[in-house]
Every structure is written in C-alpha cells, then in structure tokens.
Design an enzyme around this catalytic site. Structure first.
Site, PDB file in Angstrom:
ATOM      1  N   GLU A 328       0.843  -1.194   0.000  1.00 52.94           N
ATOM      2  CA  GLU A 328       0.000   0.000   0.000  1.00 52.94           C
ATOM      3  C   GLU A 328       0.881   1.249   0.000  1.00 52.94           C
ATOM      4  O   GLU A 328       1.982   1.240   0.548  1.00 52.94           O
ATOM      5  CB  GLU A 328      -0.887   0.057   1.258  1.00 52.94           C
ATOM      6  CG  GLU A 328      -1.987  -0.964   1.294  1.00 52.94           C
ATOM      7  CD  GLU A 328      -2.839  -0.825   2.551  1.00 52.94           C
ATOM      8  OE1 GLU A 328      -2.595   0.137   3.331  1.00 52.94           O
ATOM      9  OE2 GLU A 328      -3.723  -1.663   2.771  1.00 52.94           O
ATOM     10  N   LYS A 330       1.945   4.604   1.555  1.00 55.18           N
ATOM     11  CA  LYS A 330       1.867   5.229   2.877  1.00 55.18           C
ATOM     12  C   LYS A 330       1.438   6.682   2.692  1.00 55.18           C
ATOM     13  O   LYS A 330       2.108   7.446   2.024  1.00 55.18           O
ATOM     14  CB  LYS A 330       3.208   5.158   3.598  1.00 55.18           C
ATOM     15  CG  LYS A 330       3.149   5.624   5.038  1.00 55.18           C
ATOM     16  CD  LYS A 330       4.505   5.486   5.706  1.00 55.18           C
ATOM     17  CE  LYS A 330       4.408   5.848   7.174  1.00 55.18           C
ATOM     18  NZ  LYS A 330       3.964   7.230   7.387  1.00 55.18           N
ATOM     19  N   ARG A 335      -3.874   9.577  10.943  1.00 53.64           N
ATOM     20  CA  ARG A 335      -4.598   8.327  11.179  1.00 53.64           C
ATOM     21  C   ARG A 335      -5.935   8.653  11.846  1.00 53.64           C
ATOM     22  O   ARG A 335      -5.989   9.385  12.829  1.00 53.64           O
ATOM     23  CB  ARG A 335      -3.755   7.419  12.072  1.00 53.64           C
ATOM     24  CG  ARG A 335      -4.320   6.019  12.283  1.00 53.64           C
ATOM     25  CD  ARG A 335      -4.185   5.179  11.042  1.00 53.64           C
ATOM     26  NE  ARG A 335      -4.563   3.804  11.294  1.00 53.64           N
ATOM     27  CZ  ARG A 335      -3.742   2.871  11.757  1.00 53.64           C
ATOM     28  NH1 ARG A 335      -2.486   3.190  12.044  1.00 53.64           N
ATOM     29  NH2 ARG A 335      -4.162   1.632  11.935  1.00 53.64           N
ATOM     30  N   PHE A 438      -8.571   1.992   4.784  1.00 54.17           N
ATOM     31  CA  PHE A 438      -7.834   0.775   4.432  1.00 54.17           C
ATOM     32  C   PHE A 438      -8.214  -0.426   5.281  1.00 54.17           C
ATOM     33  O   PHE A 438      -7.682  -1.518   5.081  1.00 54.17           O
ATOM     34  CB  PHE A 438      -6.315   0.993   4.479  1.00 54.17           C
ATOM     35  CG  PHE A 438      -5.798   1.652   5.735  1.00 54.17           C
ATOM     36  CD1 PHE A 438      -5.789   0.984   6.934  1.00 54.17           C
ATOM     37  CD2 PHE A 438      -5.301   2.940   5.691  1.00 54.17           C
ATOM     38  CE1 PHE A 438      -5.297   1.581   8.077  1.00 54.17           C
ATOM     39  CE2 PHE A 438      -4.804   3.548   6.814  1.00 54.17           C
ATOM     40  CZ  PHE A 438      -4.804   2.868   8.029  1.00 54.17           C
ATOM     41  N   LYS A 503       1.903  -5.421   3.868  1.00 57.83           N
ATOM     42  CA  LYS A 503       0.969  -6.040   4.801  1.00 57.83           C
ATOM     43  C   LYS A 503       0.803  -7.522   4.512  1.00 57.83           C
ATOM     44  O   LYS A 503       0.849  -7.955   3.360  1.00 57.83           O
ATOM     45  CB  LYS A 503      -0.399  -5.345   4.729  1.00 57.83           C
ATOM     46  CG  LYS A 503      -0.394  -3.917   5.270  1.00 57.83           C
ATOM     47  CD  LYS A 503      -1.788  -3.316   5.332  1.00 57.83           C
ATOM     48  CE  LYS A 503      -1.765  -1.933   5.960  1.00 57.83           C
ATOM     49  NZ  LYS A 503      -3.127  -1.341   6.047  1.00 57.83           N
ATOM     50  N   LYS A 520       6.670  -0.716   7.454  1.00 61.47           N
ATOM     51  CA  LYS A 520       6.904   0.512   6.695  1.00 61.47           C
ATOM     52  C   LYS A 520       8.118   0.345   5.790  1.00 61.47           C
ATOM     53  O   LYS A 520       9.111  -0.270   6.180  1.00 61.47           O
ATOM     54  CB  LYS A 520       7.189   1.678   7.649  1.00 61.47           C
ATOM     55  CG  LYS A 520       6.042   2.091   8.535  1.00 61.47           C
ATOM     56  CD  LYS A 520       6.501   3.246   9.428  1.00 61.47           C
ATOM     57  CE  LYS A 520       5.451   3.612  10.453  1.00 61.47           C
ATOM     58  NZ  LYS A 520       5.920   4.688  11.356  1.00 61.47           N
ATOM     59  N   LYS A 522      10.352   3.113   3.943  1.00 63.62           N
ATOM     60  CA  LYS A 522      10.564   4.534   3.697  1.00 63.62           C
ATOM     61  C   LYS A 522      11.535   4.721   2.531  1.00 63.62           C
ATOM     62  O   LYS A 522      12.306   3.819   2.202  1.00 63.62           O
ATOM     63  CB  LYS A 522      11.128   5.204   4.966  1.00 63.62           C
ATOM     64  CG  LYS A 522      10.118   5.347   6.082  1.00 63.62           C
ATOM     65  CD  LYS A 522       9.180   6.505   5.804  1.00 63.62           C
ATOM     66  CE  LYS A 522       8.313   6.786   7.015  1.00 63.62           C
ATOM     67  NZ  LYS A 522       8.948   7.687   7.967  1.00 63.62           N
TER      68      LYS A 522
END
Length: 987
Positions: A328, A330, A335, A438, A503, A520, A522
C-alpha cells in the site's frame, strides 16, 4: 477506621464522601452523568496519598533501575532497596506492585487520581494545558522575579543551550533545568502537603485557564506548597514527558490482568480504573473487542528495519500455498477511525464519530451526521455505504486533496483545509479533507478483528461504496516477489509520497500493536540522490534528552554559484538547503566537534550573518549556532528526493535527508554549489525516466476463495459468519493462547487462535489452570510469567499443534512429549517422558530427517568403552573373514597429503573428500612422519616439479611415502578396494 469494601454508601469520619465526585465533575462530568455511566464505580475509603509519595516510592525508584543513563537528579527518601538478584525489569515490576498495594490499602480501589498523573499522556479526560517549555519558563521567571538576562533566567528561557555554569549538564532536559533554578530559591525545602487529589484539582483549573494571569496564579499555589523536586515532577506531568522507565502496558497489567485489553478498545484510563478495580473480576470476552462509539488503540506499522526487501517479505510469513503480500502507499495524513451507528435522533438517521490515533475527538471538525452544517466530511457521505449497512467502524487516513493539482497535499495543511470546507462547503476548487479507508473492524453488530486482512478487505469493498474525493477505499498491489517493491517505491518517491506499507493478508487486526504484519518502507532505500550530495555545514541545533547541551543536528547549505557572485554576493556565501540529524554515530559527533571546536557563533536573529548565510524569510529554519563556511566542514548526505519548502533559502529541500559520512578530504569550497546541484538534479530526473519510474499498474492475481468466509450486509443482509472448521481434531477442547509461536512454527497469537478454531477447538481469553483447558505459549510474556509464578500450570508449546496436524489423522491427538512442554508440573513432565525413548524419539509420532539427525547428535558417546574399531577390523582380516566392500573403510590405514599447484583446486577438494569418507587421515603438511601417501596433482610437468620438491623436503627420512597420482584415489574409490600403488607411482 476504614470502610468495608462492600459498603460504599458511607465514609469514615473526616472524609468527604463526594470529594472524588467533585474532582471528576471538575474534569467535565456532572454528578448525574457519573452515576449514569459508572453506577458501580469504586469509592476510596480515605483521602489520596500525598503527591510526594508518587516520586519517592515510584518515579525515583523506577528511574534508578532504568537501563539508559541520563542526568542525575538528587533523590529524597528513596528507602532501602538493598541488594537484589532480580533483573531490572522484575525490580521495576516489584516497585509498581508495592505502590499499587499501598494505594489499595491506604486509599481504596479507585486509582484513577494517581494513574492520570503517572500516565498523563494517556489521560483523555483532562483538557490540554496549552503550555510548552518556553511558556512555563516565562511563568517561572515571572513567579520567582528573575531577571531574564541573569544566568538562571537565561538558562530557563534557553533550556536547550548548554548554559553558563552547572546548568550545562541539564541542557535539553527542561524539567531538570527547572529543578536547578528552583532549588536555589525554594519556598520550602521539605516536601509539601499537597495530595494527589489537590494536584488533580489544580491541573483541571490549569487546563481550563483563561490566560497567562490565571496560569501564574495556579503556578504560584504549586510554588508555595511544593519543593523543587516536587515541582520538577509536576512540570514533567504537565509536559507529559515522564520517562520513568516503565510503559503504560506494565502499569495497566499490574493494576489488573485485563486492563491493557480494555484500554486498547476504549482509550480511557477512567473506564479501565473504574470497571477493573477488582483483580478477581475478569473482563468478559465480548467487552475486550472494539465497540461502537468508543475510541480504540489502532494497529501500527513496524518501523523500518535495516533489512533487504527479501528479508522484509520473509517477515510477512508467505507460504508456498499462499505467497501473497500486499503493498500500500503510505499516506501523508492523520490516522483516523470513523464510527457510524443508526440514531433516530440525528438528522439523516446516522450518527458519526471521528478519533485520531492519539484518541483526540475530531467529530467537531469532520461532522456527526449527514446534516451537520459544520461537518467537513459527513455531509458528503449519504451515498457512501451499501444498502443494509447499519453500523460500522473504519480505520484509515484523513488526507488533504488539492483538486487543482489532483494530488495529496502535506499533512500540515489538513486542519486548514477542513476549516475552509466548514466555512465554504461544496467548494470544488479549494483543498479538502478526504478519508482514505484501508480497514474495517466492525460491521452490522459484528467485530471483524479476528478475521484476516484479506477477509476484512472483502467486507470493506462491499460495505463502503465510496464518494470520489470525499471517502475512498485505499487500494493496494498484490505481490509475491520482493522485486515488486522497488518499482512502486520509485513511483511514490517520484510523486513526493511518504513511502510504502507492506501487509500480511493472512494477519488478524491486533489492537495497540506494532508488529511484523505491517511493515513501513521509507524512501531511504532509494539511491538516486545518495552519491554526490556533499554540502557545507552552516548551522547547528541543540538536542534534547540524551543529546541535551550538544549539537545534535546540522543545517547544510549550497555554495553561491558564479551568477550569484557576479550579482555581488560574497564568494563565501551559502544558501540554506536542508537540516540533517539522522544517521550520525557517536564517533561522527566527536569528529565534527573536534574539527569545528571554537568556531561556532550564537545565532542572533536581530543581526543575522547575511554576508555568509542566507535563510528563507518568515518561518525559516534558524539554527541555534552558525559557523562561517570557510571554518566549516563538508558532509555527504543521502536523500530520497527533492521537494518544495518555504523553510529554506532556495525554496526547495531534501526529503528524508540522512547523514552518510564526513568528507574530511574536501575543503568547504569543494562542497556542492547551487548550479552544480541543479545540474545533478536534472541528470537524476533523466535517469529516473530511463528507469520507467511510472510503472504500469500490476494486475491483481485472482485470490483463491475457500469456504464462504464473509457475508456482507448489502448483499443478502446477513451478518459476517466464521469460515467453518476444517477438521474436528480439537472438538471438545478449550484453549487459551498466551503468546505468539516462534520458529519452526512461527505464527501470531491471532493466527494460532484461528487455526485452533478451524480444527474444532474453542478459544478462551482467560487462563484457568487445572481446569482441563490447554494453555499455549512459546514466550515468557507477562501472563505466562504470572502463571509460572503461581505454580500448578501446564503450558504447552504451539509445536504440539503443528505435530498433531502433521500426522494427517483428523481423529487422533498426540500425547505430550517433553519437547511440547514450555512449563509443566513434575507429574506432567514424568508423563511426557513416557511417550519417548531415552533419547527423545517419539513412540507415537512420525519424525522427519532433521529431527532424527538432532536425536542422533544428542545421543551420548560411551567414553568408557574399550572397543577399538581399527583393532576389530584388523582381527577380522587376520582371521581371514575379509571385509565387505564398504567405501567408508577404503583408506582407513592411510595418512595422505594431497599436493596441488593451485590451492583452490576443486579436484583436490574432491579427492580429499574421498579419502576422509574412506576412513583415511589427511595431513596438511609434510612434517607428519606417519604419512603413507603423497598425491600429486596437475599436468605432467607440474607433477614432476612437485615430486622433485617433495623428495628434496623429505631427504634424509628413513622411509619415504608413496608418491602417487590422483588416479590412485579415484580408481580405489571406483573399485571399492584399496589398489596397489605400483602403476600410479609418480616417477
């Protein structure tokens, strides 16, 4: 005299029965609301403990056992702890348990007044103070009537700077610096008489304060009734920067075994303290799940790890049957969780609530219903949900979308866009908040957290229809190989996005958890700008905490180009470009200090060094110190991309800059100039195009559907159903899974529970030893440690479940073996020993090759045996029985040295293996006088030269070894008998 626990209708003499109620009413609830929401709330039988007891018996002792070192604060009345064999973690737990026990005995069952001071950042019932370090510093200067320009005044107002004398050791620790200043001019030296209740009363007033004058009056009360150390801890509470060495999870668990679970689904310390005040009263399983209109603590993505893409994918635990993982984008937003329920009293029939990750209520901003005139989001959601959806809980990100550029804007613009949407609704041109969903955790009265991400996403796609650029389901890419990550990362970097999230589609939703199911990625993985960004350091920033009083990050600049110099700029001038603090080691800091010592100057905003350094206007990045470029150093930085910024002189900056190394080989005038950087940027952009950063969107592979896992409202209106049991092996058995499973059967706690249910077992969240329940664990987590401490518990490893499934027999359960026991009573261990032989080989289970090898390796050698294998074989030969043609004995009487012209000769290695396996002994050199054979390799000339050399080295030895070619070894191995050396002798 204390009041009986069961009678809370009266109070002991001298204690106001309504004093707690008065305090909580001041926190925002009326007495009627308290009675309505918490009719069975606990009432303390005595007044709360003095405030100083908190730091004397809790904060200071916990700090003593912190692993990390920091500034030493003078301690008062710590009490004798004595030598202990407990680990630091166990000692911290013991300190907290003693405090809790004291509170229960001396005060009562309501620990909320203390816990909201111990965990101030988790208390959602008290409003914000609106006070940061600088504001508190100004209040203290006024309160103590200190000259702002005096040493102490300067130290309070410039708390990040090293200070002029002793305060240097408190740099970066604002509360510690306040302690040093307050201790010089205290109103009292002994601890004060303020109770925990009184401190809470005053903090409520501080949160409701109308301005500086009222703040000063409240601080004056604290100042008169507290000593310096009390005030230091009070300031830490106000700043919500406790750092006492124990997390909220530890405090909550030691208060009640189910406290953490309830906090995860409610985000309310008040509810945890008032519903779970009796440790013997356990939380019902249905109360431990997400609940409509109650904020929960969301699952978080694991921080980026220094691992390859391949390793990161392995963390997601793909299998041969299901190798998929999801990628996905980011999002750069906030949030946000959205709750929706049916409500006849709300116009439109649906009521909404929004909470951030930090449990801040944003319903006032985004709306509580379809007809909410102030709702920046909800007024557009009338057609967002499928028919039949009555209630739901969504998890997602609130972002800012710019219709003009059709792009996501930076996070900092979100609130401004929402307020603009409130004031100017249905404006199709300006930036607007958009909710990207999501995950879905609740649908039509059914919690979904126990379902897999794949199943939850199917439910999400059917329940949320979406409204373009208002509420949208966040997409993902399905991948099976690590190769899919880099092209997508290049794409999001090119679009100035945050990065990616990987995920595991087989994972359950884990509240308040940061684990390997979400990872994550980055842009630090990208190397486009990492090769030649050598920039001049022009400023420095003081750090806080451990880095207090020293420069922890640096402002870097680009040198003036020829066109700037021609326009009259100083050739030494630099333009601010980026700020970097990540990636530096202690050695890097030391080297920078060594090379720049004595050259730094304090930044004066009224008289900036414009001749040498140019910053942006307005809210530009301004360093604490600056350094003249010719006196400075050059560092190499790595970055993901370049983006616009009004914080730096050129209107651009690096995204995600990271320190790589100090370029001690370069002078300041060899650092990158503005023109050189622009040329580099142009080359990089061309290279990126060549690599096709805008990759084609991959087609999603159709996923295999097993049984009908979910039935979504809006299709046939039925609630979500469980997938069903695969076998009935565990039918009639009840399990309590206490921890995740480790290798070789690695699964999360939620995955284990799902697997057990699929095999017919029942799951309980409450462990009851000696009840027939099977307790499962692979790690010594808190619950497991508690059961072990209590004794009498048999805890089984998840490996037993794996072994049961591996037998391919749906009806037979395996008996426990010693390898299946994590912790067990003596009776259970004795029973388990009877199910294997003396070496651990199972009587009931088919074992694989790896386990057989481990068993054989573990068999003890009989050191006392006088059996001699060589002697035995020799006797067989003497008696004429002969030996079978076994290759393992071919060279047993040979000591062989293999000599090759090339040390990496693979043929030599192969022959050595033949000799070793055949029972021969290899000699590494010629000094061993027991050598029987020397094998010479290479072509004819190389063998001849080798023979001459060997004979020279062995000259004078009474008996020379046989010099043979490699063919002797190969033919012996082929014939399965030791051949004579005559025809293989090297002349």
């Amino acid at each position: 005299m204390t009041q009986p626990r069961g009678d809370r209708g009266s109070s002991p003499a001298g204690v106001d029965v309504n004093e707690d109620d008065t305090q909580y009413m001041a926190g925002g609830m009326t007495l009627e609301e308290l009675d309505e929401h918490y009719p069975n709330r606990p009432r303390n039988h005595s007044d709360t403990l003095p405030f100083h007891v908190l730091f004397e018996t809790l904060f200071n002792p916990l700090n003593e056992h912190k692993k990390s070192s920091g500034p030493r604060i003078p301690r008062t009345k710590l009490g004798p702890h004595g030598p202990s064999k407990l680990s630091p973690h166990e000692q911290r737990r013991h300190i907290i348990e003693r405090f809790i026990s004291r509170w229960r005995n001396d005060v009562g069952d309501d620990i909320f007044p203390a816990l909201r001071l111990i965990l101030p950042d988790k208390d959602r019932d008290r409003g914000v103070y609106g006070l940061k370090e600088n504001a508190i510093g100004k209040l203290l200067v006024k309160l103590m009537k200190i000259d702002r320009n005096s040493e102490d005044g300067y130290n309070l107002l410039h708390w990040k700077l090293p200070g002029q004398t002793t305060a240097s050791r408190m740099a970066g620790d604002f509360a510690g610096r306040c302690f040093e200043v307050l201790s010089k001019r205290p109103m009292r030296t002994e601890v004060g008489d303020m109770s925990v209740r009184e401190v809470n009363d005053h903090l409520d007033k501080l949160a409701a304060s109308a301005g500086e004058k009222e703040n000063l009056r409240i601080f004056e009360e604290f100042y008169q009734r507290m000593n310096a150390e009390e005030l230091m801890w009070l300031i830490r509470i106000i700043l919500k920067q406790m750092k006492v060495g124990a997390t909220e999870k530890t405090f909550l668990h030691l208060w009640h075994p189910d406290a953490e679970a309830l906090f995860n689904v409610s985000s309310s310390l008040r509810r945890v303290c008032w519903e779970l005040y009796d440790p013997n009263h356990r939380l019902e399983q249905e109360s431990a799940g997400v609940t409509l209109m109650q904020c929960f603590q969301p699952q978080l993505a694991q921080f980026q790890m220094p691992a390859s893409f391949q390793k990161m994918v392995e963390y997601l635990r793909p299998t041969e049957e299901d190798p998929e993982y999801w990628i996905e984008e980011k999002l750069d937003g906030e949030r946000m969780q959205l709750h929706m329920v049916e409500d006849d009293n709300t116009p439109g029939g649906k009521r909404f609530a929004f909470w951030s990750r930090k449990a801040k209520d944003y319903t006032y901003l985004y709306g509580n219903g379809f007809e909410d005139e102030r709702g920046a989001v909800t007024r557009y959601l009338k057609d967002a949900f499928a028919s039949g959806v009555r209630n739901l809980i969504l998890d997602g990100e609130m972002i800012t979308w710019d219709p003009e550029t059709d792009k996501i804007m930076p996070f900092g613009t979100l609130k401004t866009a929402a307020l603009a949407e409130q004031n100017n609704p249905y404006n199709n041109k300006g930036p607007r908040p958009v909710y990207r969903v999501f995950d879905i955790l609740y649908l039509n009265d059914q919690p979904l957290t126990r379902y897999t991400l794949r199943d939850r996403h199917r439910a999400l796609e059917k329940a949320v229809v979406g409204v373009r650029r208002r509420i949208e389901v966040h997409g993902h890419e399905v991948a099976t190989s690590p190769d899919a990550i880099e092209p997508l990362l290049r794409k999001v970097v090119a679009e100035a996005s945050e990065g990616l999230v990987l995920k595991n589609p087989r994972s359950m939703y884990r509240l308040n958890s940061r684990n390997d199911d979400w990872l994550k990625v980055k842009p630090e993985y990208m190397d486009e700008f990492g090769e030649s960004l050598d920039c001049v350091v022009i400023g420095g920033y003081y750090g806080s905490g451990k880095r207090g009083g020293t420069l922890s990050s640096f402002l870097c600049g680009l040198r003036a180009s020829e066109n700037h110099i021609h326009a009259g700029a100083n050739p030494e001038k630099c333009f601010s470009f980026f700020k970097v603090g990540g990636g530096l080691t202690a050695d890097d800091y030391a080297e920078i200090r060594h090379r720049t010592d004595g050259r730094w100057k304090e930044w004066n905003p009224k008289k900036p060094p414009v001749e040498y350094i140019e910053l942006a206007n307005g809210t530009a990045e301004k360093p604490d110190l600056w350094i003249r470029p010719k006196d400075s150093i050059v560092i190499e930085a790595k970055a993901a991309s370049v983006g616009p910024s009004d914080q730096f002189a050129l209107g651009i900056t690096l995204r995600f800059p990271r320190f790589r190394r100090l370029r001690s080989d370069k002078r300041w005038d060899q650092g990158l100039s503005v023109q050189e950087f622009q040329d580099l940027r142009r080359r990089v952009e061309e290279a990126v195009k060549d690599k096709k950063m805008n990759v084609e969107r991959r087609k999603r592979r159709p996923t295999k559907r097993a049984k009908k896992e979910l039935v979504i409202a809006g299709t046939d209106g039925k609630p979500v159903q469980f997938a069903g049991e695969k076998t009935n092996m565990f039918e009639g058995l009840e399990f309590c899974v206490l921890s995740e499973s480790l290798k070789p059967f690695r699964k999360t706690k939620a995955e284990l529970e799902t697997l057990i249910k699929e095999i017919g077992g029942r799951i309980s969240q409450r462990a009851v030893p000696s009840s027939g329940m099977i307790l499962v664990a692979d790690k010594r987590v808190v619950k497991v440690a508690s059961l072990i401490k209590g004794g009498g518990a048999d805890i089984i490893r998840p490996l037993w479940i794996k072994d049961c499934l591996a037998q391919h027999d749906d009806s037979a359960l395996l008996p426990y073996e010693e390898r299946h026991l994590f912790y067990a009573t003596d009776e259970m261990r004795e029973m388990a020993r009877q199910h294997t032989d003396m070496y651990g080989d199972s009587y009931a289970r088919v074992i694989d090759v790896d386990e057989l090898r481990a068993i054989m390796n573990g068999m003890p050698k009989n050191e006392e045996s006088d059996f001699d294998a060589d002697e035995f074989l020799k006797q067989l030969e003497e008696r004429g029985h002969g030996l079978p043609p076994l290759r393992s004995t071919l060279f047993r009487r040979c000591v062989v040295h293999v000599r090759a012209p090339n040390v990496d000769d693979l043929n030599a290695l192969r022959l050595q293996h033949y000799i070793s396996f055949g029972g021969g002994r290899l000699a590494s050199g010629l000094k061993d006088e027991s050598i029987t054979h020397i094998v010479l390799l290479g072509d004819e000339d190389e063998r001849q030269d080798g023979a001459i050399t060997v004979r020279k080295e062995l000259k004078g030895r009474r008996k020379l070894p046989n010099l043979v070619t490699g063919r002797w070894v190969e033919d012996t191995w082929k014939e399965k008998r030791l051949l004579g050396e005559e025809k293989y002798i090297q002349p």
